[in-house]
Design an enzyme around this catalytic site. Structure first.
Site, PDB file in Angstrom:
ATOM      1  N   ASP A   1      32.891  15.354  66.442  1.00 41.63           N
ATOM      2  CA  ASP A   1      31.837  14.739  65.651  1.00 41.63           C
ATOM      3  C   ASP A   1      32.526  13.704  64.749  1.00 41.63           C
ATOM      4  OD1 ASP A   1      29.482  14.565  63.783  1.00 41.63           O
ATOM      5  OD2 ASP A   1      30.836  15.695  62.490  1.00 41.63           O
TER       6      ASP A   1
ATOM      7  N   ASP B   1      31.049  19.778  61.923  1.00 44.12           N
ATOM      8  CA  ASP B   1      30.885  20.303  60.567  1.00 44.12           C
ATOM      9  C   ASP B   1      29.426  20.465  60.138  1.00 44.12           C
ATOM     10  OD1 ASP B   1      30.452  17.455  60.451  1.00 44.12           O
ATOM     11  OD2 ASP B   1      30.493  17.665  58.276  1.00 44.12           O
TER      12      ASP B   1
ATOM     13  N   ASP C   1      25.498  19.855  64.415  1.00 39.49           N
ATOM     14  CA  ASP C   1      26.522  20.173  65.412  1.00 39.49           C
ATOM     15  C   ASP C   1      26.402  21.598  65.941  1.00 39.49           C
ATOM     16  OD1 ASP C   1      27.804  17.651  65.122  1.00 39.49           O
ATOM     17  OD2 ASP C   1      28.777  18.363  63.299  1.00 39.49           O
TER      18      ASP C   1
HETATM   19  P1  ADP Z   1      26.041  12.015  62.165  1.00 42.84           P
HETATM   20  O1  ADP Z   1      26.364  13.231  61.327  1.00 42.84           O
HETATM   21  O2  ADP Z   1      26.820  12.028  63.451  1.00 42.84           O
HETATM   22  O3  ADP Z   1      26.149  10.722  61.422  1.00 42.84           O
HETATM   23  P2  ADP Z   1      23.102  12.471  62.060  1.00 42.84           P
HETATM   24  O4  ADP Z   1      22.317  12.974  63.220  1.00 42.84           O
HETATM   25  O5  ADP Z   1      23.202  13.347  60.871  1.00 42.84           O
HETATM   26  O6  ADP Z   1      24.529  12.104  62.684  1.00 42.84           O
HETATM   27  O7  ADP Z   1      22.478  11.082  61.586  1.00 42.84           O
HETATM   28  C1  ADP Z   1      22.282  10.038  62.484  1.00 42.84           C
HETATM   29  C2  ADP Z   1      21.882   8.787  61.774  1.00 42.84           C
HETATM   30  O8  ADP Z   1      20.573   8.934  61.202  1.00 42.84           O
HETATM   31  C3  ADP Z   1      22.783   8.414  60.621  1.00 42.84           C
HETATM   32  O9  ADP Z   1      23.924   7.704  61.033  1.00 42.84           O
HETATM   33  C4  ADP Z   1      21.818   7.549  59.788  1.00 42.84           C
HETATM   34  O10 ADP Z   1      21.756   6.244  60.312  1.00 42.84           O
HETATM   35  C5  ADP Z   1      20.471   8.224  59.991  1.00 42.84           C
HETATM   36  N1  ADP Z   1      20.171   9.174  58.897  1.00 42.84           N
HETATM   37  C6  ADP Z   1      20.173  10.530  58.961  1.00 42.84           C
HETATM   38  N2  ADP Z   1      19.851  11.083  57.769  1.00 42.84           N
HETATM   39  C7  ADP Z   1      19.670  10.049  56.901  1.00 42.84           C
HETATM   40  C8  ADP Z   1      19.339   9.945  55.509  1.00 42.84           C
HETATM   41  N3  ADP Z   1      19.137  11.013  54.728  1.00 42.84           N
HETATM   42  N4  ADP Z   1      19.241   8.706  54.985  1.00 42.84           N
HETATM   43  C9  ADP Z   1      19.450   7.619  55.734  1.00 42.84           C
HETATM   44  N5  ADP Z   1      19.776   7.634  57.038  1.00 42.84           N
HETATM   45  C10 ADP Z   1      19.870   8.831  57.628  1.00 42.84           C
HETATM   46 MG    MG Z   2      29.138  15.559  60.828  1.00 42.49          MG
END
Ligand code: ADP
Ligand code: MG
Length: 294
Positions: free
Chosen positions: A38, A239, A243
């Site tokens: 990740d 983490d 995941d």
């Molecule tokens: P990762 O942990 O691999 O970055 P996530 O699935 O948690 O993946 O998030 C994917 C994308 O969604 C982030 O890169 C962001 O662009 C958007 N995102 C998720 N949560 C938020 C948030 N609270 N505010 C703004 N963007 C968000």
């Molecule tokens: Mg992560």
């Protein structure tokens, strides 16, 4: 492996801050030929900071944008949300309350702040909510991404108001770990919900073989199964809550100790020192223990 070999192996692991939950996990680690990582919080520190605020809304300055963005991000647990809230606090402002808060997993957040309908998230999230991105804004997003930064789009009352760039530091141990995995002929795949360009910028910097970006939380697990169908023996290191299903699906699920409880519960091995190099130590340990009893 004999019970004694397993006891010795898990004991050596524990001494090095590597908690191996079962003898099966220790045995499976021996055959790993693909490691899926990740990005946010695993390869990087997971403590992103705001680096740029580009305002498109006339009459508002960057302090005001950060303030409202922080209001709608405050209830979110995402590392990006934390970056925005910390930035608002650093600017010495009091964060207003939000109403009708809603988080869309893997995409962004929305809510009503000071009577305005606000939204913060990625490009896909804006598209889904009919927020238009001018070519000027698209160019800015691309430039920030090429730099390895994550652009967070902020919209108010149906209009894109700002692009906030957030960047995260790569852990020093990650560079070393990825180099060692290559030396061991283990394939390295990076899996992230972040956008393609940002992910590719990080990939290039670290020399990672394969990257799968813009993955929704529910699809991380599917990527693991796809690799397994190709005959790979897969370890997943992560983490976050997002995941957890992938950690459970992998042949060996490895959680970062500083990660969320859900990830730790779903994993077979926990890296208490939160370093990727310890994942390699676990694989080496497994190989050593199994070799000794043969
Ligand atoms: P990762 O942990 O691999 O970055 P996530 O699935 O948690 O993946 O998030 C994917 C994308 O969604 C982030 O890169 C962001 O662009 C958007 N995102 C998720 N949560 C938020 C948030 N609270 N505010 C703004 N963007 C968000
Ligand atoms: Mg992560």
């Amino acid at each position: 492996a004999t019970p004694v070999a397993i006891m010795v192996g898990t004991g050596v692991g524990a001494k090095n801050g590597i908690l191996i939950k079962s003898g099966d996990a220790l045995q499976s680690a021996r055959d790993i030929n693909t490691v899926v990582l990740d990005k946010t919080g695993t390869i990087t520190e997971g403590k992103p900071k705001v680096t740029d605020v580009i305002v498109y809304e006339k009459g508002l300055n960057s302090d005001e944008i950060i303030l409202i963005a922080a209001a709608i991000e405050k209830p979110s647990e995402h590392p990006l949300a934390e970056a925005i809230v910390n930035e608002a606090l650093a600017r010495g402002t009091l964060i207003p309350d939000v109403e009708d808060f809603q988080a869309v997993f893997g995409k962004g957040v929305m809510g009503v702040c000071e009577g305005k309908k606000c939204m913060a998230g990625n490009v896909g999230f804006m598209n889904e909510n009919d927020i238009t991105l001018s070519s000027e804004i698209q160019t800015a997003i691309e430039a920030l991404s090429e730099d390895g930064k994550t652009p967070l789009l902020f919209a108010m009352d149906g209009k894109l108001s700002a692009v906030i760039a957030v960047a995260d530091t790569v852990k020093a141990s990650s560079m070393k770990a990825i180099r060692e995995l290559h030396d061991m002929k283990i394939e390295v795949v990076m899996l992230t919900g972040d956008n393609k360009r940002t992910a590719q910028a990080v990939q290039k910097r670290l020399g990672i073989n394969q990257v799968v970006a813009e993955v929704l939380p529910e699809d991380k697990e599917k990527e693991i199964r796809r690799l397994q169908r190709e005959g790979k023996k897969v370890a997943m290191v992560g983490d976050g809550i997002n995941d957890a299903p992938a950690l459970a699906a992998a042949d060996v699920g490895i959680a970062i100790g500083a990660g969320t409880d859900v990830a730790i519960d779903s994993a077979d091995i926990i890296l208490m020192k939160s370093r990727l190099t310890d994942a390699i130590t676990a694989i080496r340990l497994s190989r050593a223990v199994i070799r000794n009893i043969k």
